[in-house]
Write a protein that holds these residues in place. Structure first.
Motif, PDB file in Angstrom:
ATOM      1  N   TRP A  52      42.885  46.568  54.400  1.00 21.79           N
ATOM      2  CA  TRP A  52      41.514  47.029  54.607  1.00 21.79           C
ATOM      3  C   TRP A  52      40.641  46.956  53.364  1.00 21.79           C
ATOM      4  CZ3 TRP A  52      39.761  46.056  58.824  1.00 21.79           C
ATOM      5  CH2 TRP A  52      40.423  46.327  60.028  1.00 21.79           C
ATOM      6  N   CYS A  54      40.766  44.872  51.002  1.00 19.07           N
ATOM      7  CA  CYS A  54      40.461  43.450  50.842  1.00 19.07           C
ATOM      8  C   CYS A  54      39.338  43.036  51.786  1.00 19.07           C
ATOM      9  CB  CYS A  54      41.689  42.587  51.144  1.00 19.07           C
ATOM     10  SG  CYS A  54      43.192  42.964  50.235  1.00 19.07           S
ATOM     11  N   TRP A  55      39.478  43.385  53.052  1.00 22.38           N
ATOM     12  CA  TRP A  55      38.483  42.993  54.053  1.00 22.38           C
ATOM     13  C   TRP A  55      37.151  43.685  53.828  1.00 22.38           C
ATOM     14  CZ3 TRP A  55      40.106  41.811  59.754  1.00 22.38           C
ATOM     15  CH2 TRP A  55      41.006  40.738  59.756  1.00 22.38           C
ATOM     16  N   LEU A  80      39.449  36.082  54.897  1.00 23.23           N
ATOM     17  CA  LEU A  80      40.029  37.143  55.723  1.00 23.23           C
ATOM     18  C   LEU A  80      41.442  36.768  56.163  1.00 23.23           C
ATOM     19  CD1 LEU A  80      37.016  38.180  58.010  1.00 23.23           C
ATOM     20  CD2 LEU A  80      37.820  39.290  55.910  1.00 23.23           C
ATOM     21  N   GLY A 188      38.813  41.173  46.882  1.00 25.79           N
ATOM     22  CA  GLY A 188      37.845  40.647  47.837  1.00 25.79           C
ATOM     23  C   GLY A 188      36.531  40.279  47.185  1.00 25.79           C
ATOM     24  N   PHE A 316      34.800  48.248  58.363  1.00 29.17           N
ATOM     25  CA  PHE A 316      34.693  46.790  58.361  1.00 29.17           C
ATOM     26  C   PHE A 316      33.652  46.311  59.366  1.00 29.17           C
ATOM     27  CE2 PHE A 316      36.125  42.664  60.125  1.00 29.17           C
ATOM     28  CZ  PHE A 316      35.947  41.879  58.990  1.00 29.17           C
TER      29      PHE A 316
END
Length: 331
Positions: A52, A54-55, A80, A188, A316
């Protein structure tokens, strides 16, 4: 009788704290089960929580750029996908490493003594080889990014290496987990920009507080066994004050996420109202966790811990809808 013996034999190959109906036991050959259990493929919540940050960063970073034909404000689907594969591989490698370090402790804890290493269903040599394979998979993913992101990803290994030892000498092993599991908030952003910013640092810090909060809830499952074997945790540290501590931890996380969003904004770019609406909905989900928490109910603690992937989706999608709104209604 034969069917009963087969059932008992099958159960002996399972892990006590993992769902027995997992796809691992339905689709994989029995000989692969110990490896799948080491990597926690039967418990996807771990790689989801690792993914999460990262996203979130991958969805937030493009919104620091004014929308155009080149910069839509939407996250890169390729990034992603890479973060998804990397999270599964590195979470598996980290869990395998953690089980190698904690084999004796796991053997003394009721919830973990059925894991592959303490139960003797896999050798330390095979576990180490499997860890290397998973780590190499993660490294191949890392090589798809820019040089700054590659070096940043390698730097995270220092945090990962010391984490399993923290519970032996500090009441804050959850902080170590937060430092490691939140690294994706930096990755990210770095994968998009080739650098870091104050916004990405705030997102990282906020994620650390989030991780400490949900892992404190998780650690309450083992507090009695941990006390017997001398394992330390924030669950034992906070004790009956856990609810108040979670309020502070989650509240600080939300504040830092808000600051990260605000810092990303400029006169021509930045998150639009759906991102902030997502944070508000996320705050409500956190509030539900806090109100529902019963630290003496292990099953409920596990359920609340797992519910944090819902928080991940909320934040997100708030960022994704923010980009879509800006594309649809520019200016």
């Amino acid at each position: 009788m034969a069917n009963l013996n087969q059932t008992i034999a099958g159960q002996s190959d399972r892990v006590a704290d993992a769902p027995s109906e997992s796809w691992v036991y339905r689709l994989l050959p029995r000989g692969i089960w110990p490896y799948a259990q080491l990597a926690r493929w039967d418990r996807p919540i771990g790689w989801q929580l690792l993914m999460w940050p990262c996203w979130w960063a991958a969805a937030l970073a493009p919104q620091a750029t004014a929308s155009s034909a080149v910069h839509t404000g939407l996250p890169s689907f390729w990034h992603l996908f890479l973060f998804l594969v990397g999270a599964i591989a590195m979470r598996g490698a980290g869990c395998t490493y953690n089980d190698l370090v904690d084999q004796r402790i796991d053997a003394a804890v009721a919830r973990t003594r059925s894991r592959p290493l303490p139960s003797g269903r896999i050798s330390r040599r095979d576990a180490k080889l499997f860890m290397v394979v998973q780590a190499l998979t993660g490294f191949l993913v890392l090589l798809q990014f820019n040089i700054f992101a590659i070096l940043l990803g390698i730097a995270s290994l220092g945090v990962v290496a010391i984490y399993p030892f923290l519970k032996r000498f500090t009441d804050w092993p959850q902080l170590g987990l937060g430092l490691a599991f939140s690294w994706g908030a930096l990755m990210g952003w770095a994968c998009y920009w080739g650098s870091l910013s104050l916004a990405s640092l705030c997102l990282y810090l906020g994620s650390i507080f989030w991780v400490i909060g949900y892992d404190t809830i998780y650690a309450h499952q083992d507090k009695e066994d941990d006390a017997l074997v001398g394992v330390r945790s924030t669950a034992r540290l906070f004790g009956e004050r856990t609810r108040q501590a979670i309020v502070m931890l989650y509240g600080t996380a939300l504040t830092l996420f808000l600051v990260a969003f605000l810092l990303t904004g400029t006169s021509t770019a930045g998150p639009s109202w759906p991102a902030y609406a997502g944070l508000l909905l996320g705050a409500m989900q956190m509030g539900w966790q806090i109100r529902s928490l019963d630290i003496d109910d292990p099953d409920q603690c596990l359920a609340l811990f797992k519910s944090n992937t819902a928080f991940g989706w909320i934040v997100f999608f708030g960022l994704v809808f923010s980009a879509l709104w800006t594309l649809s209604f520019p200016g």
